[in-house]
Design a protein around this motif. Sequence first.
Motif, PDB file in Angstrom:
ATOM      1  N   ALA A 251      -3.553  22.263  16.784  1.00  0.00           N
ATOM      2  CA  ALA A 251      -2.348  21.976  17.572  1.00  0.00           C
ATOM      3  C   ALA A 251      -2.608  20.829  18.546  1.00  0.00           C
ATOM      4  O   ALA A 251      -1.755  19.945  18.723  1.00  0.00           O
ATOM      5  CB  ALA A 251      -1.897  23.232  18.313  1.00  0.00           C
ATOM      6  N   PHE A 252      -3.765  20.848  19.175  1.00  0.00           N
ATOM      7  CA  PHE A 252      -4.118  19.773  20.107  1.00  0.00           C
ATOM      8  C   PHE A 252      -4.224  18.447  19.357  1.00  0.00           C
ATOM      9  O   PHE A 252      -3.730  17.409  19.820  1.00  0.00           O
ATOM     10  CB  PHE A 252      -5.443  20.095  20.801  1.00  0.00           C
ATOM     11  N   ALA A 253      -4.853  18.474  18.190  1.00  0.00           N
ATOM     12  CA  ALA A 253      -5.010  17.257  17.397  1.00  0.00           C
ATOM     13  C   ALA A 253      -3.659  16.713  16.967  1.00  0.00           C
ATOM     14  O   ALA A 253      -3.437  15.494  16.958  1.00  0.00           O
ATOM     15  CB  ALA A 253      -5.882  17.536  16.172  1.00  0.00           C
ATOM     16  N   ALA A 254      -2.741  17.607  16.600  1.00  0.00           N
ATOM     17  CA  ALA A 254      -1.414  17.158  16.183  1.00  0.00           C
ATOM     18  C   ALA A 254      -0.658  16.524  17.340  1.00  0.00           C
ATOM     19  O   ALA A 254       0.085  15.544  17.150  1.00  0.00           O
ATOM     20  CB  ALA A 254      -0.629  18.335  15.616  1.00  0.00           C
ATOM     21  N   ARG A 255      -0.832  17.058  18.547  1.00  0.00           N
ATOM     22  CA  ARG A 255      -0.096  16.549  19.713  1.00  0.00           C
ATOM     23  C   ARG A 255      -0.725  15.295  20.299  1.00  0.00           C
ATOM     24  O   ARG A 255      -0.020  14.353  20.674  1.00  0.00           O
ATOM     25  CB  ARG A 255      -0.040  17.645  20.799  1.00  0.00           C
ATOM     26  N   TRP A 256      -2.057  15.249  20.341  1.00  0.00           N
ATOM     27  CA  TRP A 256      -2.727  14.167  21.057  1.00  0.00           C
ATOM     28  C   TRP A 256      -3.634  13.298  20.196  1.00  0.00           C
ATOM     29  O   TRP A 256      -4.095  12.265  20.660  1.00  0.00           O
ATOM     30  CB  TRP A 256      -3.555  14.746  22.216  1.00  0.00           C
ATOM     31  N   GLY A 257      -3.875  13.700  18.978  1.00  0.00           N
ATOM     32  CA  GLY A 257      -4.853  12.996  18.150  1.00  0.00           C
ATOM     33  C   GLY A 257      -4.259  12.101  17.085  1.00  0.00           C
ATOM     34  O   GLY A 257      -4.999  11.623  16.211  1.00  0.00           O
ATOM     35  N   ASP A 258      -2.941  11.859  17.140  1.00  0.00           N
ATOM     36  CA  ASP A 258      -2.348  10.912  16.198  1.00  0.00           C
ATOM     37  C   ASP A 258      -2.104   9.597  16.931  1.00  0.00           C
ATOM     38  O   ASP A 258      -1.624   9.586  18.070  1.00  0.00           O
ATOM     39  CB  ASP A 258      -1.038  11.434  15.623  1.00  0.00           C
ATOM     40  N   LEU A 259      -2.435   8.506  16.275  1.00  0.00           N
ATOM     41  CA  LEU A 259      -2.397   7.189  16.911  1.00  0.00           C
ATOM     42  C   LEU A 259      -1.094   6.446  16.676  1.00  0.00           C
ATOM     43  O   LEU A 259      -0.951   5.297  17.084  1.00  0.00           O
ATOM     44  CB  LEU A 259      -3.575   6.348  16.406  1.00  0.00           C
ATOM     45  N   GLY A 260      -0.149   7.111  16.039  1.00  0.00           N
ATOM     46  CA  GLY A 260       1.108   6.445  15.743  1.00  0.00           C
ATOM     47  C   GLY A 260       0.986   5.588  14.487  1.00  0.00           C
ATOM     48  O   GLY A 260      -0.033   5.615  13.791  1.00  0.00           O
ATOM     49  N   PRO A 261       1.999   4.805  14.169  1.00  0.00           N
ATOM     50  CA  PRO A 261       2.024   4.045  12.908  1.00  0.00           C
ATOM     51  C   PRO A 261       1.156   2.795  12.956  1.00  0.00           C
ATOM     52  O   PRO A 261       1.635   1.666  12.818  1.00  0.00           O
ATOM     53  CB  PRO A 261       3.510   3.714  12.734  1.00  0.00           C
ATOM     54  N   VAL A 262      -0.145   2.988  13.155  1.00  0.00           N
ATOM     55  CA  VAL A 262      -1.079   1.871  13.276  1.00  0.00           C
ATOM     56  C   VAL A 262      -1.444   1.336  11.890  1.00  0.00           C
ATOM     57  O   VAL A 262      -0.803   1.662  10.902  1.00  0.00           O
ATOM     58  CB  VAL A 262      -2.329   2.291  14.080  1.00  0.00           C
ATOM     59  N   TYR A 263      -2.485   0.529  11.840  1.00  0.00           N
ATOM     60  CA  TYR A 263      -2.846  -0.258  10.656  1.00  0.00           C
ATOM     61  C   TYR A 263      -2.596   0.433   9.314  1.00  0.00           C
ATOM     62  O   TYR A 263      -1.890  -0.092   8.448  1.00  0.00           O
ATOM     63  CB  TYR A 263      -4.319  -0.662  10.725  1.00  0.00           C
ATOM     64  N   GLY A 264      -3.231   1.587   9.095  1.00  0.00           N
ATOM     65  CA  GLY A 264      -3.160   2.225   7.791  1.00  0.00           C
ATOM     66  C   GLY A 264      -1.740   2.540   7.362  1.00  0.00           C
ATOM     67  O   GLY A 264      -1.383   2.407   6.178  1.00  0.00           O
ATOM     68  N   LYS A 265      -0.905   2.988   8.299  1.00  0.00           N
ATOM     69  CA  LYS A 265       0.490   3.287   7.987  1.00  0.00           C
ATOM     70  C   LYS A 265       1.203   2.039   7.487  1.00  0.00           C
ATOM     71  O   LYS A 265       1.940   2.078   6.489  1.00  0.00           O
ATOM     72  CB  LYS A 265       1.177   3.839   9.234  1.00  0.00           C
ATOM     73  N   GLN A 266       1.012   0.931   8.163  1.00  0.00           N
ATOM     74  CA  GLN A 266       1.702  -0.300   7.770  1.00  0.00           C
ATOM     75  C   GLN A 266       1.131  -0.881   6.479  1.00  0.00           C
ATOM     76  O   GLN A 266       1.871  -1.395   5.645  1.00  0.00           O
ATOM     77  CB  GLN A 266       1.623  -1.332   8.899  1.00  0.00           C
ATOM     78  N   TRP A 267      -0.171  -0.795   6.312  1.00  0.00           N
ATOM     79  CA  TRP A 267      -0.801  -1.327   5.100  1.00  0.00           C
ATOM     80  C   TRP A 267      -0.357  -0.561   3.854  1.00  0.00           C
ATOM     81  O   TRP A 267      -0.114  -1.156   2.812  1.00  0.00           O
ATOM     82  CB  TRP A 267      -2.324  -1.238   5.210  1.00  0.00           C
ATOM     83  N   ARG A 268      -0.246   0.768   3.968  1.00  0.00           N
ATOM     84  CA  ARG A 268      -0.045   1.606   2.778  1.00  0.00           C
ATOM     85  C   ARG A 268       1.352   2.204   2.662  1.00  0.00           C
ATOM     86  O   ARG A 268       1.734   2.627   1.564  1.00  0.00           O
ATOM     87  CB  ARG A 268      -1.053   2.765   2.776  1.00  0.00           C
ATOM     88  N   ALA A 269       2.107   2.267   3.766  1.00  0.00           N
ATOM     89  CA  ALA A 269       3.404   2.966   3.714  1.00  0.00           C
ATOM     90  C   ALA A 269       4.407   2.346   4.675  1.00  0.00           C
ATOM     91  O   ALA A 269       4.991   3.028   5.514  1.00  0.00           O
ATOM     92  CB  ALA A 269       3.212   4.452   4.006  1.00  0.00           C
ATOM     93  N   TRP A 270       4.622   1.046   4.541  1.00  0.00           N
ATOM     94  CA  TRP A 270       5.604   0.336   5.364  1.00  0.00           C
ATOM     95  C   TRP A 270       6.994   0.817   4.969  1.00  0.00           C
ATOM     96  O   TRP A 270       7.377   0.752   3.806  1.00  0.00           O
ATOM     97  CB  TRP A 270       5.457  -1.165   5.132  1.00  0.00           C
ATOM     98  N   GLU A 271       7.770   1.290   5.939  1.00  0.00           N
ATOM     99  CA  GLU A 271       9.111   1.805   5.664  1.00  0.00           C
ATOM    100  C   GLU A 271      10.144   0.704   5.845  1.00  0.00           C
ATOM    101  O   GLU A 271      10.187   0.031   6.868  1.00  0.00           O
ATOM    102  CB  GLU A 271       9.415   2.983   6.585  1.00  0.00           C
ATOM    103  N   THR A 272      10.984   0.536   4.833  1.00  0.00           N
ATOM    104  CA  THR A 272      12.004  -0.504   4.868  1.00  0.00           C
ATOM    105  C   THR A 272      13.315   0.052   5.416  1.00  0.00           C
ATOM    106  O   THR A 272      13.512   1.272   5.505  1.00  0.00           O
ATOM    107  CB  THR A 272      12.243  -1.086   3.475  1.00  0.00           C
ATOM    108  N   ALA A 273      14.229  -0.849   5.732  1.00  0.00           N
ATOM    109  CA  ALA A 273      15.512  -0.450   6.302  1.00  0.00           C
ATOM    110  C   ALA A 273      16.336   0.391   5.330  1.00  0.00           C
ATOM    111  O   ALA A 273      17.143   1.226   5.762  1.00  0.00           O
ATOM    112  CB  ALA A 273      16.299  -1.691   6.715  1.00  0.00           C
TER     113      ALA A 273
END
Length: 302
Positions: free
Chosen positions: A120-142
């Motif tokens: 629970a702590f990791a889910a609340r505080w341990g995610d860095l948001g849509p940083v490098y890997g998210k954009q490289w592998r799963a860029w969301e379009t309009a």
Amino acid sequence: MVPSAVPPHPETQYLDLLRDLLERGARREDRTGVGTLALFGRQMRFDLSRGFPLLTTKRIFYKAAIHELLWFLSGDTRLRPLLQNGVRIWTDWPLARYRRETGESIDQETFERRVLEDDAFAARWGDLGPVYGKQWRAWETADGRVVDQIAQLVDGIRGNPTSRRLLFTGWNVGELERMALPPCHMTYQYFVADGRLSGILYQRSADTLLGLPWNLCEAALLIHMLAQQCDLEPGELVWTGADVHLYLNHVEQARQQLGREPRPLPRLVIRRRPESLFGYRFEDFAIEGYDPHPHIRAEVAV
């Protein structure tokens, strides 16, 4: 017959950049409050046939850099996988947010242990948001599509190697505010000629003492991986920095490093060719002949 001149050691470019920052850098205030000496617009080039561009004038912890690149390529944005592999360089940003929002003066070791042990702590505080890997592998379009930029890049190098669109970027304007840190090494582009794959990295912001050595290592490693997957030889790494800076609390460390002579560059060995770019494991890579000067300790500016 006049003998041909011996080319300078590739690391000389980096040392010249450090020297230039100390001698000519503009003193500027910055987001962290530490202050910098900064220059605008610099470039370095590394022929990867001459060795792997891992700095030798101080020890670079390349094992952590390899883990980080594999984390980017996995598309993950969680802190936990990094900590499980002993990589702590991303902790500062979520830790600062936790302290700011809760008022609790928790130490780094305790924070990291809670991320590792408490889901629970990791889910609340341990995610860095849509940083490098998210954009490289799963860029969301309009229109709701999800784009895997890296998979498209591999397909492009294989199927249309003379394309001028062999690139990917992490600078998603619509999601910057949700990122723990907006991408510094933001755009990569590739070029195929004479059976060799070269890459250019555009870096909007370069922490020259601490971050840049990692950026060079990871960008060169990615060229080697892409080249292997696309049946090419590694070519040249071209690095372009926009805001290139030396933090004021790194000045003495830079002077210490400038007092050292570069040693021979090591060699990268990839022990296995997996079925795809996303199948590499940490143990697939070996750095041979790395004999650097001792590590120089410096604090990250957050």
